[in-house]
Design a protein around this motif. Structure first.
Motif, PDB file in Angstrom:
ATOM      1  N   ILE A  23       0.838  -1.208   0.000  1.00  0.00           N
ATOM      2  CA  ILE A  23       0.000   0.000   0.000  1.00  0.00           C
ATOM      3  C   ILE A  23       0.867   1.250   0.000  1.00  0.00           C
ATOM      4  N   ALA A  24       1.953   1.242   0.767  1.00  0.00           N
ATOM      5  CA  ALA A  24       2.846   2.403   0.807  1.00  0.00           C
ATOM      6  C   ALA A  24       3.475   2.654  -0.560  1.00  0.00           C
ATOM      7  N   ARG A  25       3.748   1.606  -1.301  1.00  0.00           N
ATOM      8  CA  ARG A  25       4.364   1.765  -2.617  1.00  0.00           C
ATOM      9  C   ARG A  25       3.348   2.149  -3.693  1.00  0.00           C
ATOM     10  N   ASP A  26       2.192   1.468  -3.726  1.00  0.00           N
ATOM     11  CA  ASP A  26       1.221   1.619  -4.821  1.00  0.00           C
ATOM     12  C   ASP A  26       0.061   2.562  -4.525  1.00  0.00           C
ATOM     13  N   TRP A  67      -5.100   1.757  -4.710  1.00  0.00           N
ATOM     14  CA  TRP A  67      -5.783   1.482  -5.972  1.00  0.00           C
ATOM     15  C   TRP A  67      -5.581   0.031  -6.371  1.00  0.00           C
ATOM     16  N   CYS A  68      -6.649  -0.635  -6.754  1.00  0.00           N
ATOM     17  CA  CYS A  68      -6.577  -2.027  -7.211  1.00  0.00           C
ATOM     18  C   CYS A  68      -5.863  -2.049  -8.560  1.00  0.00           C
ATOM     19  N   ALA A  69      -4.831  -2.852  -8.677  1.00  0.00           N
ATOM     20  CA  ALA A  69      -4.066  -2.925  -9.924  1.00  0.00           C
ATOM     21  C   ALA A  69      -4.821  -3.667 -11.018  1.00  0.00           C
ATOM     22  N   LEU A  70      -5.847  -4.443 -10.662  1.00  0.00           N
ATOM     23  CA  LEU A  70      -6.554  -5.246 -11.657  1.00  0.00           C
ATOM     24  C   LEU A  70      -7.770  -4.530 -12.243  1.00  0.00           C
ATOM     25  N   CYS A  71      -8.557  -3.840 -11.387  1.00  0.00           N
ATOM     26  CA  CYS A  71      -9.749  -3.167 -11.904  1.00  0.00           C
ATOM     27  C   CYS A  71      -9.629  -1.649 -11.909  1.00  0.00           C
ATOM     28  N   GLU A 117     -10.672   2.297  -6.317  1.00  0.00           N
ATOM     29  CA  GLU A 117     -10.040   2.531  -5.026  1.00  0.00           C
ATOM     30  C   GLU A 117     -10.327   1.385  -4.064  1.00  0.00           C
ATOM     31  N   VAL A 118      -9.335   1.029  -3.264  1.00  0.00           N
ATOM     32  CA  VAL A 118      -9.465  -0.007  -2.241  1.00  0.00           C
ATOM     33  C   VAL A 118      -9.724   0.679  -0.908  1.00  0.00           C
ATOM     34  N   VAL A 119     -10.792   0.263  -0.218  1.00  0.00           N
ATOM     35  CA  VAL A 119     -11.132   0.820   1.081  1.00  0.00           C
ATOM     36  C   VAL A 119     -10.637  -0.151   2.143  1.00  0.00           C
ATOM     37  N   LEU A 120      -9.797   0.336   3.048  1.00  0.00           N
ATOM     38  CA  LEU A 120      -9.262  -0.527   4.100  1.00  0.00           C
ATOM     39  C   LEU A 120     -10.316  -0.787   5.168  1.00  0.00           C
ATOM     40  N   GLY A 121     -10.253  -1.933   5.785  1.00  0.00           N
ATOM     41  CA  GLY A 121     -11.185  -2.288   6.850  1.00  0.00           C
ATOM     42  C   GLY A 121     -12.447  -2.963   6.357  1.00  0.00           C
ATOM     43  N   ALA A 131       8.674  -6.609  -5.520  1.00  0.00           N
ATOM     44  CA  ALA A 131       8.669  -6.201  -6.929  1.00  0.00           C
ATOM     45  C   ALA A 131       7.639  -6.978  -7.745  1.00  0.00           C
ATOM     46  N   ASN A 132       7.249  -8.158  -7.290  1.00  0.00           N
ATOM     47  CA  ASN A 132       6.288  -8.989  -8.003  1.00  0.00           C
ATOM     48  C   ASN A 132       4.892  -8.899  -7.380  1.00  0.00           C
ATOM     49  N   ALA A 133       4.698  -8.004  -6.431  1.00  0.00           N
ATOM     50  CA  ALA A 133       3.415  -7.897  -5.733  1.00  0.00           C
ATOM     51  C   ALA A 133       2.692  -6.621  -6.122  1.00  0.00           C
ATOM     52  N   GLN A 134       1.358  -6.684  -6.085  1.00  0.00           N
ATOM     53  CA  GLN A 134       0.530  -5.517  -6.335  1.00  0.00           C
ATOM     54  C   GLN A 134      -0.721  -5.614  -5.481  1.00  0.00           C
ATOM     55  N   LEU A 135      -1.394  -4.496  -5.280  1.00  0.00           N
ATOM     56  CA  LEU A 135      -2.594  -4.445  -4.456  1.00  0.00           C
ATOM     57  C   LEU A 135      -3.807  -4.799  -5.307  1.00  0.00           C
ATOM     58  N   ALA A 136      -4.708  -5.617  -4.758  1.00  0.00           N
ATOM     59  CA  ALA A 136      -5.924  -5.989  -5.487  1.00  0.00           C
ATOM     60  C   ALA A 136      -7.048  -6.267  -4.504  1.00  0.00           C
TER      61      ALA A 136
END
Length: 117
Positions: free
Chosen positions: A59-62, A65-69, A72-76, A100-105
């Motif tokens: 989350i700190a890096r990206d 935002w969902c990398a696939l759709c 916005e990603v809402v925490l909790g 490096a191979n990870a993303q938020l979704a």
């Protein structure tokens, strides 16, 4: 031997209020910890390069935002809109378990992608 329903509940909740806010938060924390350890275990069994990182690092890096759709990603939030770590090249396909191979979704987006590139 089956225990009475009241004794099967956690100490902070009674049989009538199983969805108290503390109980929901506690289950979410345990779920996140379980998923983190399962991810590390899967990478160890697949013999792929790995490094320690958490969802907070992604989350700190990206950002949130969902990398696939792209939404916005809402925490909790639990369920299909829950924030998860997605691997660009799946670990099951030989991809490294590194930041490096990870993303938020979202969980729903991640489940639809499965182990595809």
């Amino acid at each position: 031997m089956r225990l009475p329903p009241v004794l099967m509940c956690a100490p902070w909740e009674d049989a009538g209020s199983l969805q108290s806010s503390f109980a929901v938060e506690w289950r979410a924390r345990l779920g996140a910890l379980r998923r983190h350890h399962n991810r590390l275990r899967w990478a160890r069994l697949a013999s792929v390069p790995r490094e320690r990182f958490t969802l907070a690092d992604v989350i700190a890096r990206d950002g949130l935002w969902c990398a696939l759709c792209g939404t916005e990603v809402v925490l909790g939030v639990l369920g299909a809109m829950e924030a998860t770590v997605d691997h660009v090249v799946p670990v099951s396909g030989g991809g490294p378990d590194t930041l490096a191979n990870a993303q938020l979704a979202h969980r729903g987006c991640n489940c639809r992608k499965k182990d595809r590139l």
